[in-house]
Motif scaffolding. Structure first.
Motif, PDB file in Angstrom:
ATOM      1  N   SER A 283     -43.480 -16.836  38.717  1.00 23.83           N
ATOM      2  CA  SER A 283     -42.692 -16.449  37.551  1.00 23.83           C
ATOM      3  C   SER A 283     -42.903 -17.474  36.445  1.00 23.83           C
ATOM      4  CB  SER A 283     -41.211 -16.398  37.924  1.00 23.83           C
ATOM      5  OG  SER A 283     -40.416 -16.333  36.759  1.00 23.83           O
ATOM      6  N   PRO A 284     -43.032 -17.029  35.208  1.00 21.59           N
ATOM      7  CA  PRO A 284     -43.168 -17.969  34.092  1.00 21.59           C
ATOM      8  C   PRO A 284     -41.950 -18.880  33.945  1.00 21.59           C
ATOM      9  CG  PRO A 284     -43.592 -15.720  33.370  1.00 21.59           C
ATOM     10  CD  PRO A 284     -43.132 -15.652  34.779  1.00 21.59           C
ATOM     11  N   MET A 285     -40.842 -18.492  34.548  1.00 21.78           N
ATOM     12  CA  MET A 285     -39.614 -19.275  34.456  1.00 21.78           C
ATOM     13  C   MET A 285     -39.536 -20.362  35.527  1.00 21.78           C
ATOM     14  SD  MET A 285     -38.197 -17.773  31.919  1.00 21.78           S
ATOM     15  CE  MET A 285     -36.452 -18.059  31.896  1.00 21.78           C
ATOM     16  N   HIS A 286     -40.473 -20.358  36.477  1.00 21.57           N
ATOM     17  CA  HIS A 286     -40.426 -21.314  37.587  1.00 21.57           C
ATOM     18  C   HIS A 286     -41.195 -22.581  37.227  1.00 21.57           C
ATOM     19  CE1 HIS A 286     -40.934 -22.919  41.667  1.00 21.57           C
ATOM     20  NE2 HIS A 286     -39.838 -22.218  41.936  1.00 21.57           N
ATOM     21  N   VAL A 287     -40.688 -23.730  37.681  1.00 23.50           N
ATOM     22  CA  VAL A 287     -41.316 -25.010  37.366  1.00 23.50           C
ATOM     23  C   VAL A 287     -42.740 -25.093  37.914  1.00 23.50           C
ATOM     24  CG1 VAL A 287     -40.412 -26.248  39.377  1.00 23.50           C
ATOM     25  CG2 VAL A 287     -40.956 -27.502  37.291  1.00 23.50           C
ATOM     26  N   SER A 288     -43.028 -24.450  39.039  1.00 23.86           N
ATOM     27  CA  SER A 288     -44.379 -24.473  39.608  1.00 23.86           C
ATOM     28  C   SER A 288     -45.387 -23.826  38.663  1.00 23.86           C
ATOM     29  CB  SER A 288     -44.407 -23.732  40.945  1.00 23.86           C
ATOM     30  OG  SER A 288     -43.600 -24.388  41.878  1.00 23.86           O
ATOM     31  N   GLU A 289     -45.006 -22.761  38.022  1.00 25.41           N
ATOM     32  CA  GLU A 289     -45.909 -22.079  37.101  1.00 25.41           C
ATOM     33  C   GLU A 289     -46.164 -22.953  35.884  1.00 25.41           C
ATOM     34  OE1 GLU A 289     -47.850 -19.864  34.192  1.00 25.41           O
ATOM     35  OE2 GLU A 289     -45.869 -20.682  33.880  1.00 25.41           O
TER      36      GLU A 289
END
Length: 49
Positions: A18-24
């Motif tokens: 997800s673009p909202m996730h820190v990993s991305e």
């Protein structure tokens, strides 16, 4: 999404963060694509020579 479809057709698994996730966010700073290879790769030094 074309890369995801291609990986799945070849029997691979693809995950989209997800673009909202820190990993991305962290991945996007590198290249946006990551892979876990299950076969040996030649040393990078051999490729340079």
């Amino acid at each position: 999404m074309e890369l995801v479809k291609s990986a799945q057709k070849a029997g691979g698994k693809a995950f989209v963060f997800s673009p909202m996730h820190v990993s991305e966010e962290q991945l996007a700073k590198l290249t946006g694509i990551a892979a876990i290879l299950r076969f040996p790769c030649p040393d990078l030094e051999e490729l340079v020579l």
